[in-house]
Every structure is written in C-alpha cells, then in structure tokens.
Design an enzyme around this catalytic site. Structure first.
Site, mmCIF file in Angstrom:
data_model
loop_
_atom_site.group_PDB
_atom_site.id
_atom_site.type_symbol
_atom_site.label_atom_id
_atom_site.label_comp_id
_atom_site.label_asym_id
_atom_site.label_seq_id
_atom_site.Cartn_x
_atom_site.Cartn_y
_atom_site.Cartn_z
ATOM 1 N N ASP A 65 0.819 -1.205 0.000
ATOM 2 C CA ASP A 65 0.000 0.000 0.000
ATOM 3 C C ASP A 65 0.857 1.260 0.000
ATOM 4 O O ASP A 65 2.082 1.213 0.163
ATOM 5 C CB ASP A 65 -0.901 0.030 1.242
ATOM 6 C CG ASP A 65 -1.799 -1.186 1.330
ATOM 7 O OD1 ASP A 65 -2.154 -1.726 0.270
ATOM 8 O OD2 ASP A 65 -2.134 -1.598 2.461
ATOM 9 N N TYR A 80 6.258 -10.230 6.905
ATOM 10 C CA TYR A 80 6.067 -8.807 7.173
ATOM 11 C C TYR A 80 6.573 -8.488 8.577
ATOM 12 O O TYR A 80 6.553 -9.334 9.474
ATOM 13 C CB TYR A 80 4.584 -8.417 7.085
ATOM 14 C CG TYR A 80 4.058 -8.288 5.683
ATOM 15 C CD1 TYR A 80 4.096 -7.068 5.006
ATOM 16 C CD2 TYR A 80 3.509 -9.396 5.029
ATOM 17 C CE1 TYR A 80 3.608 -6.953 3.717
ATOM 18 C CE2 TYR A 80 3.005 -9.282 3.734
ATOM 19 C CZ TYR A 80 3.061 -8.056 3.080
ATOM 20 O OH TYR A 80 2.576 -7.939 1.807
#
Length: 473
Positions: A188, A257
């Site tokens: 994003d 992540y």
C-alpha cells in the site's frame, strides 16, 4: 538545337557519374569510421556511431543502402553499450549533460520520441537483443510513494520508478506485458520493503542463455546498473536467473512482514496471546478490505505471528516489532490484524475477540474499525525455491555505503528532535485520558458492520445484470 540538347545531356551524365563516385567514397569512409567506433572502449562510442549515421543520412538520404547502414550502426551502438569490455555503469559528464538537456517528462529525448513515432517502436525497448528471465530483489522506503503498483493514475509509485530506470538503462526487450512481468506483492501507499521481488525478461550479454556452461561474470551487473539510475529511496539488492515458468507472485512459497511500534503502555503478553490465535488456516474476511468482485476465497495460512522487543529505547519507551509470516495475504490484512491487537494491548478488547472475528458463522459481517498506520509496515522477505540472488562485490559495497549514509542522516535528524524534546517541560500523567478513552470505547462486536461477502457479491451480480440489460442486442 539538337547539338545543344546533346551537350546538356552529356554534362548531366558526367555530373551524375561524379556524384555516384562521391557517394561510394562516403560509403567507404562511413564503414571505416563505424569499424573504428565499434572497437572503441570509451564512453562516447554510442554518440560517435550515432553521429556517423546521422551524417551519412544527411549526405545521401535518398540512397536506400545508406539508410540501411544508419539503422545498422544505431543498433550496433545499442548492442555495444552494455557489452564487455565497455563499463556500462560509467557515463561521461559531457554525455550526462547532453542527456539532461534533452530529456523530457517521459524520460525520452525529442529525437528518440519522434523516431519512435515514425517506426512504431517503443523507445527504451531493444527487442533484437539477447534476453533472459530475471528475478530482482528490491528494497524501497515507501513514505513518498503511492504504493508499489503503477496501475492507478497517481504518481509516483515504486513500480513506475523501476520501469523508468529499466528504460533508461536500455534493459527492456519488450513491453511490460510481453516481458512476462510479475511482482510478489502490491504494498500500500507508505509501506516499505526490504525483500520485494519482481521478475521479467531483461537484456542479456549472454547469447546462449540456455547453454549448459554459463559464466555469470560476463553478464550485465543489473544491480550496479539500476542503482546508479534509481532514486535514493529505491535499491536493487540482488538478481538471479529463473526458469521460464517462474512467476514472482504465484511461485512464492511465503512472505514475511514486520510491523514496528513503540511499547508505551501496551500489554505485550495479552497481545501475544491474541496474536497466536491468528496462526493456522483461517478465513480472514473480517481482517481485510474485502474485494468481492475479484476475490472469493478469504482463507489464508499464517505460519508465525510473534511480538518481540527491538533492543532500542527512547526516553522511557521501547521499540517493539511484530513478525508475521504466511503463504499469502489479503488486501490490508496485516494492518487490520495489528489494529485489533493494539485494541487488545490497550485493554479495550479481550484476546477472545480474535476468535469471534475468525468465526464467520458467528460474525459474518466485519465490524467497522480503523486500520493501523501504514508507515511502520515492512515487506521483509519473499521465499522462493531455488532463487539464489546475486550481487557483485562492487555493487554490494556501494549499497552498504549508501544505506549507512542514509542511516546516519536520519539518526542526526532524530537527535535534533530529541534535543527539541529536552527543552520541553515534562508532561503530566495521562491516566484520566486513558480512563476516558476506555469509557468511550465501543466494543468491536457491538459496532456497526460492513456488508457481508454474500451481500457484496449479490450487489456485484445485480450491477452486472443491469449493465447487460442496458446494452443493445
């Protein structure tokens, strides 16, 4: 009268013969100069060959053979530009000034753009060159980018900057679609990465890529070439040749992540208890931004979810991180999971709320809540089978120096802010504010909900039916 006409015709024939002889002389001189330029190892060889071709075109533009030679010498210049022994990473100051003077907003010179329009070719793409399917490991710092993907109309994106660099380095051999381009993840806006992976066909110095004995030392140093062109907040960390069936997204075995945060008054033990509930195969539709038109399966597998301290302190606070590993992730999934964990860490929710949200029979509609900030999120790594990324010692040294310089720069900035904080009076305890926040908190399971997947897909089908009905037979 007849004698005068005959005399004029003879003079014209003599002039034509003289011009033909001059053209032949120019052709021989052009070939000699091209041969000398092709063996040159200096940084001006491309310009030299291009100058010869342009001059020959001006002298005998009507001659088809001369036009053929012009195209041949232009392609030779491009072919030599990244081939040994020429160091393709060294660009002379004069040539750099020339490029900067002529480059427009699209990164192309006026002459290149006009030539592309005439020939119908895409500038920066060398379809006649040897090629190979290559995977690139990419690092980027996402603060100024509108996400990784360039499919939207908002610039800049990481992807758009990478393709600008590939074009400028003359590494593309086809359009994005024809080059079999793929990416591992679409991060994003604001999200960073230290291990993003993309793959596509790139130009190669090796003629027989499928040969049994390949000397990779003679290959283009993709890392060094691209890092000299890319902006400071994007770096290529390594490259590796991959098989023809490699796909950066679908061949990926797992993704990792990391989410950074300050501990403050968060209850880390309760957060870890809740985080453990995410491990396994679950339906995460209540922990993502649902895209019913394109996604029907919301089951994903989390293999690890741990919370630990980073051994970095500031004043009375401590930096912590969440490490999340899984085979694949949904849109905004990590940020949604982190947001719920923060509510649990603040004592606003119980760890059992995770069980309720993972039970889509009990909770078919996602409660409305704000996602965690995107800036502390990092796509740390992407795992592949038999993907051994390479980086030359020269490129590795440059990478280390660059990142050290950036680190020291931001440490100085942090120290300036720390100095500013030391000039302020100590704040009063915010226990009343915390109590007020708990009193006003609306439990997740009592909040307004978003439409369920079934309701969303029904709406999509209704719109599709209506649009089809409006179309003429």
């Amino acid at each position: 009268m007849a004698a005068a006409e005959a005399e004029t015709a003879a003079a014209l024939r003599a002039e034509v013969a003289a011009l033909r002889m001059r053209v032949q002389e120019l052709e021989r001189e052009n070939q000699r100069l091209a041969k000398v330029a092709s063996s040159c190892t200096c940084g001006f060889k491309e310009d030299s060959i291009g100058s010869v071709a342009v001059a020959s075109s001006c002298l005998y533009r009507s001659n088809s053979e001369a036009q053929h030679n012009e195209k041949f010498h232009q392609s030779s210049a491009l072919e030599k530009d990244l081939s040994p022994p020429f160091d393709h990473t060294v660009v002379s100051a004069e040539r750099e000034i020339h490029c900067n003077r002529n480059v427009k907003g699209n990164g192309l010179t006026d002459d290149s753009s006009k030539r592309a329009k005439r020939t119908g070719q895409q500038v920066g793409i060398l379809s006649h060159c040897s090629k190979r399917l290559v995977a690139l490991k990419v690092m980027y710092f996402g603060q100024r980018f509108y996400g990784f993907s360039s499919e939207g109309n908002t610039e800049p994106t990481v992807e758009s900057e990478i393709f600008k660099a590939l074009e400028r380095a003359k590494l593309l051999v086809a359009s994005r679609k024809e080059s079999c381009y793929s990416r591992c993840g679409r991060t994003d806006k604001g999200v960073s990465a230290s291990g993003q992976v993309i793959s596509l066909y790139l130009r190669s110095n090796i003629k027989d890529v499928g040969g049994s004995t390949l000397d990779e030392r003679s290959e283009i140093d993709y890392v060094k070439v691209l890092n000299r062109i890319l902006p400071q907040d994007i770096r290529v960390l390594g490259w590796c040749p991959v098989a023809a069936d490699f796909h950066a997204r679908f061949t990926c075995l797992g993704r990792e992540y990391k989410y950074l945060f300050w501990k403050q008054d968060l209850d880390i033990l309760e957060m870890q208890k809740a985080a453990s509930k995410f491990v396994g195969d679950h339906d995460f539709r209540n922990f993502c931004k649902m895209d019913a038109a394109n996604v029907s399966n919301y089951r994903r597998r989390i293999t690890e979810f741990t919370i630990s301290a980073c051994d970095i302190r500031s004043s009375n606070d401590e930096l912590c991180s969440m490490t999340i590993k899984g085979t694949a992730f949904l849109w905004h999934q990590v940020r949604c999971m982190v947001a719920v964990l923060f509510l649990i860490g603040q004592g606003l929710e119980s760890p059992s709320v995770v069980d309720s949200l993972l039970d889509i029979t009990k909770t078919p509609r996602k409660p409305q809540y704000k996602m965690a900030s995107e800036l502390p999120l990092i796509l740390r790594s992407c795992q592949f089978d038999k993907a051994d990324f390479m980086c030359s010692s020269d490129a590795s040294r440059s990478l280390t120096e660059h990142l050290n310089d950036e680190y020291h720069h931001y440490m100085l900035q942090a120290e300036i802010f720390h100095e500013a904080l030391s000039c302020l009076p100590l704040p009063e305890s915010n226990s009343l504010e915390t109590l007020h926040k708990k009193r006003n908190h609306i439990p997740l399971l009592s909040r307004q909900t978003e439409p369920s997947y079934e309701e969303r897909i029904a709406k999509v089908k209704t719109k599709l039916t209506e649009s089809l009905a409006e179309c003429p037979p």
